[in-house]
Structures are given as structure tokens and as C-alpha cells.
Design a protein around this motif. Structure first.
Motif, PDB file in Angstrom:
ATOM      1  N   ARG A  58     -17.142   9.915  15.657  1.00 41.39           N
ATOM      2  CA  ARG A  58     -15.724  10.169  15.424  1.00 41.39           C
ATOM      3  C   ARG A  58     -15.147   9.262  14.329  1.00 41.39           C
ATOM      4  N   THR A 213     -17.083  13.975  18.806  1.00 42.68           N
ATOM      5  CA  THR A 213     -16.050  13.211  19.505  1.00 42.68           C
ATOM      6  C   THR A 213     -16.579  11.859  19.961  1.00 42.68           C
ATOM      7  N   GLU A 261     -12.085  15.186  25.048  1.00 44.83           N
ATOM      8  CA  GLU A 261     -13.071  14.693  24.087  1.00 44.83           C
ATOM      9  C   GLU A 261     -14.052  13.755  24.783  1.00 44.83           C
ATOM     10  N   LYS A 463     -15.679  17.306  17.251  1.00 43.14           N
ATOM     11  CA  LYS A 463     -14.301  17.053  16.828  1.00 43.14           C
ATOM     12  C   LYS A 463     -13.943  17.865  15.590  1.00 43.14           C
TER      13      LYS A 463
END
Length: 577
Positions: A58, A213, A261, A463
Motif C-alpha cells: 500500500r 492493501t 482492507e 487497493k
């Protein structure tokens, strides 16, 4: 005489005219046709590999990417400078080769100048470039997955035999996005087959980068917590006189409950995905495939008996279906008798009267037995319906393949076994025993729903795909007693089964321990669970977190899984252990 000469002249004129006409036809009218045919004799097309997209955490740190490597290929026959070449390659002699043989795969960079000098001008020795998958920051292998060269079935679907294809985990789940589009080049060769020049006809298109994520720091903390739990597992086994465990078998899932997430997903035992990308594939891969501990299995998405973590689903169903109220009291006795059978609590003493809050905090089996004994045949179906609302018994939304577990009902047993449902079975299911099954990821989603006060997130590991942000939508779950359940989870830490580990933790948290019997019913070989979340105080200056730890045959949840969750929480919130 003159007539014969005249006839001969006419003949030659006609003959030359016909030849000229044919030459004009070949060179003008049919030039393109024969030029192409001629060109085909010395031009051939080859594919250009397309780089796979990168996988990043991320924060943009690279987990997986392609890199250029060089192989030394031998095509048989005598070579020059053999006495210098063989020691560099660690070989005693050259192999017998009927076709191209890789003498050295992935030549180290420091050897390339020397090998380039030794192989220059030798047609049977070549330094050949290729693209290889590389994992500079490999996360848990069962989660990340691995790549292999395309198999026969994949070649039929359009892959090149030299193309690496995701075979498991995220590499397989994200294959349509990570895979690029191969390019095309024209290669000019002479009559001896020697390459003269190359021309790129179509540039390859790289695959899309995928941002996960996952937080690499928290991921590593979860993986360490799994491995460090071996000492706690074996401490419990020594007390029970059991053989010591060689390695940890379990999983940890950490997520942001607001968005779903997944911030960390670790599974043990694990493996290094770099092994599968090597050419030739090393022998260690064969050992992994044969390992009885199943290191390729992602235990975070496999269903297991959930034990007392399931009591939150039971509590939710009891409250919402009207079997109990927040003030309903049952005595937490050492045992009850139901259907002529003794049903015991985990504690051998009378723990006094309890409401649902204390029953959660102290994990009182006999409280739940008494609560569901009011309607054991009707309640099991209602329990399944309510548990499904919390996210159990169905997919969590994760991009990787997962199993959905089992929420037993009367209809399920009739269809599966041709038998009726017995009242005593409901008592077992109510405390997370019997045929009920749930994965660590599902338990994490259930806890997130409780922590959110009824908002059930869709879990996800991705993500961003290329430039597209992934924002899966969650759902609002019906319920009136979320605060009561949260108070029970908080009491687990302040006065219940988690107090000895998390009672003085700087961040206020809630949670639930779980110790699930396994088929052997051997004390010390139970599945160990803990699910925790925080902060429980809305004013606390910490970002929300849900963590679930599971250990296969790990023993007591409070001894093994609870300390593992504490370590992950401490890493996330920056608290010294």
C-alpha cells in the motif's frame, strides 16, 4: 536462302519477345507475390516477452517484479577456453547435448564480462537474455502465490511456452491484470540460419501494476508473530506430555474494519516464491509439493472449527431472535444435564450468574447451553441465518480463492446424511463445535461487523489496479444489540479470559478467545483462536484494527493465539512490546 534467314529472324524476334514479356510479367505484374515468397525464406517472426505487472504494498514498496537475467546456453560440440570456462561454472565437463542445454541459469552479474569474453565468436555457446519473476520483498508464499512456465493447457489458450504464468495465490488471482501483451519482431537470417538483423514490428505491452492493501511492515510483524508462537505451542504440549511441534501451522489476518482492507495476511508454514521462478526449478520445490504440513496452503482462507469465537454469532442470534435480553441471567455452572448427557463448562467451578456480556467475557459454555436449550430444533436454523448476516458461511470478497465453510441446518443434515437433526447438536454448534466451520478471514469479517456496529465490509487485498482505485461497498446488517456485544468483547479484556495478556495494554481493546476441540479430542491439540479489535474507546488516537490469529492444533487460545494478536496490535499502533 533469303526466305529461310527471314524466317529464322522472325523466330528469334518472337522468342525474345516472349521472354521479355515473361520477364515483365514476373518483375512488374507478379513482383509483390514473388518478393514476399522470397522474403519468407530469410525473414521470420518471433514473439517479444511482455513484462508482468509489478505487485506493490500500500506504500508503494515492491513485492514482486520482473527482472532481466542471462543464461549461458550450450548447443553441443567442442568449445574454446574450456579449461577456464568449466571452473567458472562449477562444472567438471560439458554435458552431452543434442540440442540447446542451459549450462548456467541466471549468470551472476560479476561473471558476465568474463563469460562474454570467453564465448565471443563461439557459435555453440551463447549468452541468452530472458525475463524472470523476482520477489525482492517476498510475503507469505501461500498468500502471494508463485509463477511457473506455461503448461500445455495454458499454451493452448494462447500463452507462449516461455511465458511465466501465475499458478496460485495473488499471482494467479491477478493473472488477467498482471499479464501483458506480447510483442512481435522480424528476424533476418542468412542461408546458414545465422541472425543478421532484427526489427520490432509490435512493441510488447507490460501488464498492469497492482497495489495491494497490505502493509509490508505489519505483514512482516504478523509473519514473525506466527513463527514466535512455536514456543508457546510447545510450552502447552510439555504440560500435556505431548510430542513437540516442529513448525507452526496457522494464520493471522489483520484488517481495517471500516473499509475491509486487509493490512496483513500471513499463513504458516510458508515458502519463498522465488524458488518457483528459478530456471531450472530447484529440487526444493518438489519437497514443498510433497510436504505433509502443506506449506502451499493458505490457511487464512481455509475453514476450521471456530470454537468460542463463534459464540458472538450465537449471542447475536439469541438477542435478535428474542431468546434472551441484555439482562437475561443464567448460572455459569460447571455442567448441565441435557438429554441424559452431561455437558460441561471449561471451568470446573461455579462461576455464578451471568448475562450475555459476562458469558462472552468468560466464554461460559453452560450459559449458552441453557440459552439455546429453550428451542434447540428451531434455533439452529435461525442461528445459521443470523451467522450468515455476519459474514460466515459465504465468501468474504477476497480476490484469492477461498472456501466458504459450513453453517449447519436441519435441511443440510437431512440432505448430507439422510438423518434428522438432534437437539443436542444445537448445543455443540452454539459454542462453535460440531460441524460448523469458518475461516480466519471470515472470523475477521464477523468481528469487523461487530466492531462497526452492524456495518459488514467486503474484504479485499487489492487497493489499486493500474490507475483504478478499488473501493468495494459493504452492507448494513440488521440489529439492535451491537453495543451489548461490544461490551461483552470489552469485558473479555478488562475482566475475562484475555485480561492476563491485554488487561494493561495502552490501547483499549476487545476480543474473544477460542479453543476448539479437534477430532482426536486430545487435550493440548485443540485449535487455538483469538480475535481482537481496537480501539474500543472512540476518543482514542489510534486507527481502527481487527486481528484474528488461528493455530492448527495449537492448544489453548489464550496461551497461543492471544499473545500473537497482541504482537500484531503493538506493531500497528507503535507500542513497545
Amino acid at each position: 536462302m533469303i526466305g529461310r534467314l527471314y524466317a529464322l529472324m522472325v523466330f528469334f524476334l518472337v522468342a525474345f519477345g516472349l521472354l521479355g514479356l515473361r520477364a515483365w510479367q514476373l518483375q512488374v505484374l507478379e513482383h509483390e507475390r514473388y518478393a514476399l515468397r522470397s522474403q519468407g525464406n530469410y525473414l521470420k517472426t518471433e514473439g517479444l516477452p511482455a513484462p508482468r505487472g509489478r505487485i506493490l504494498d500500500r506504500k508503494g514498496r515492491v513485492i514482486a517484479q520482473d527482472r532481466l537475467v542471462v543464461d549461458l546456453v550450450y548447443e553441443g560440440g567442442e568449445v574454446l577456453f574450456k579449461e577456464r570456462l568449466l571452473p567458472l561454472l562449477g562444472l567438471k565437463d560439458l554435458p552431452r547435448a543434442q540440442g540447446p542445454v542451459v549450462l548456467k541459469a541466471g549468470v551472476p552479474e560479476h561473471l558476465l564480462p568474463t563469460l562474454a569474453e570467453l564465448t565471443a565468436g563461439q557459435k555453440n555457446l551463447k549468452l541468452v537474455e530472458r525475463v524472470e519473476r523476482y520477489y525482492p520483498n517476498p510475503i507469505s508464499g501461500p498468500v502471494l502465490g508463485y509463477v511457473l512456465l506455461a503448461n500445455a493447457e495454458q499454451v493452448k489458450r494462447g500463452y507462449s511456452p516461455e511465458e511465466e504464468v501465475g499458478q496460485a495465490g495473488l499471482e494467479a488471482a491477478l493473472e488477467p491484470y498482471l499479464r501483458g501483451r506480447r510483442g512481435v519482431k522480424a528476424v533476418e537470417v542468412n542461408v546458414k540460419g545465422e541472425r543478421l538483423r532484427e526489427t520490432v514490428l509490435e512493441e510488447p505491452v507490460p501488464g498492469q501494476d497492482v497495489v495491494l492493501t497490505l502493509d509490508l511492515d505489519l505483514q512482516k510483524a504478523a509473519e514473525r508473530a506466527l513463527e514466535e508462537a512455536l514456543d508457546d505451542i510447545n510450552a502447552g504440549r510439555r504440560l500435556q506430555g505431548l510430542p513437540l511441534a516442529r513448525r507452526v501451522k496457522g494464520a493471522i489476518v489483520a484488517l481495517d474494519p471500516r473499509s475491509g482492507e486487509v493490512l496483513a495476511m500471513a499463513s504458516s508454514p510458508s515458502f519463498d516464491p522465488n524458488l518457483f521462478a528459478m530456471r531450472p526449478v530447484p529440487k526444493e520445490v518438489g519437497a514443498l509439493l510433497q510436504d505433509p504440513d502443506l506449506p502451499l496452503l493458505n490457511r487464512a482462507v481455509q475453514p476450521y472449527t471456530p470454537g468460542s469465537t463463534f459464540k458472538l454469532a450465537t449471542s447475536y442470534a439469541l438477542l435478535e431472535e428474542g431468546y434472551v435480553t441484555p439482562t437475561t441471567t443464567f448460572r455459569c455452572s460447571p455442567y448441565i444435564v441435557f438429554g441424559g448427557q452431561i455437558r460441561r463448562n471449561w471451568a470446573g467451578r461455579d462461576m455464578g450468574p451471568m448475562t450475555v456480556r459476562e458469558a462472552i467475557a468468560w466464554s461460559c459454555n453452560t450459559w449458552y447451553y441453557q440459552a439455546v436449550a429453550q428451542d434447540p430444533l428451531g434455533f439452529v436454523d435461525r442461528l445459521a441465518e443470523r451467522a450468515r448476516l455476519l459474514g460466515l458461511g459465504e465468501g468474504t470478497g477476497l480476490e484469492v480463492a477461498e472456501k466458504v465453510g459450513l453453517l449447519p441446518t436441519r435441511a443440510w443434515k437431512r440432505e448430507a446424511y439422510g438423518e434428522p437433526w438432534y437437539p443436542g447438536e444445537t448445543l455443540s454448534v452454539a459454542i462453535g463445535q460440531g460441524p460448523v466451520l469458518a475461516s480466519p478471514a471470515q472470523i475477521a469479517r464477523m468481528l469487523a461487523t461487530l466492531a462497526n456496529g452492524g456495518f459488514r465490509p467486503q474484504l479485499h487485498l487489492v487497493k489499486r489496479l493500474g490507475k483504478a482505485e478499488m473501493r468495494p461497498e459493504g452492507q448494513r446488517v440488521p440489529g439492535r444489540y451491537w453495543q451489548v456485544l461490544q461490551e461483552g468483547l470489552r469485558k473479555t479484556v478488562t475482566e475475562g479470559t484475555a485480561r492476563h495478556v491485554l488487561g494493561d495494554f495502552p490501547v483499549p481493546t476487545g476480543g474473544k478467545t477460542g479453543t476448539a476441540e479437534t477430532p482426536s479430542k486430545r487435550v493440548g491439540l485443540e485449535h487455538a483462536w483469538y480475535m481482537g479489535y481496537g480501539p474500543t474507546d472512540p476518543g482514542a488516537p489510534y486507527p481502527p484494527l481487527v486481528v484474528v490469529a488461528f493455530f492448527e492444533n495449537g492448544g489453548e487460545g489464550s496461551r497461543v493465539a492471544l499473545p500473537a494478536v497482541k504482537k500484531v496490535m503493538a506493531a500497528y499502533w507503535g507500542i513497545a512490546r
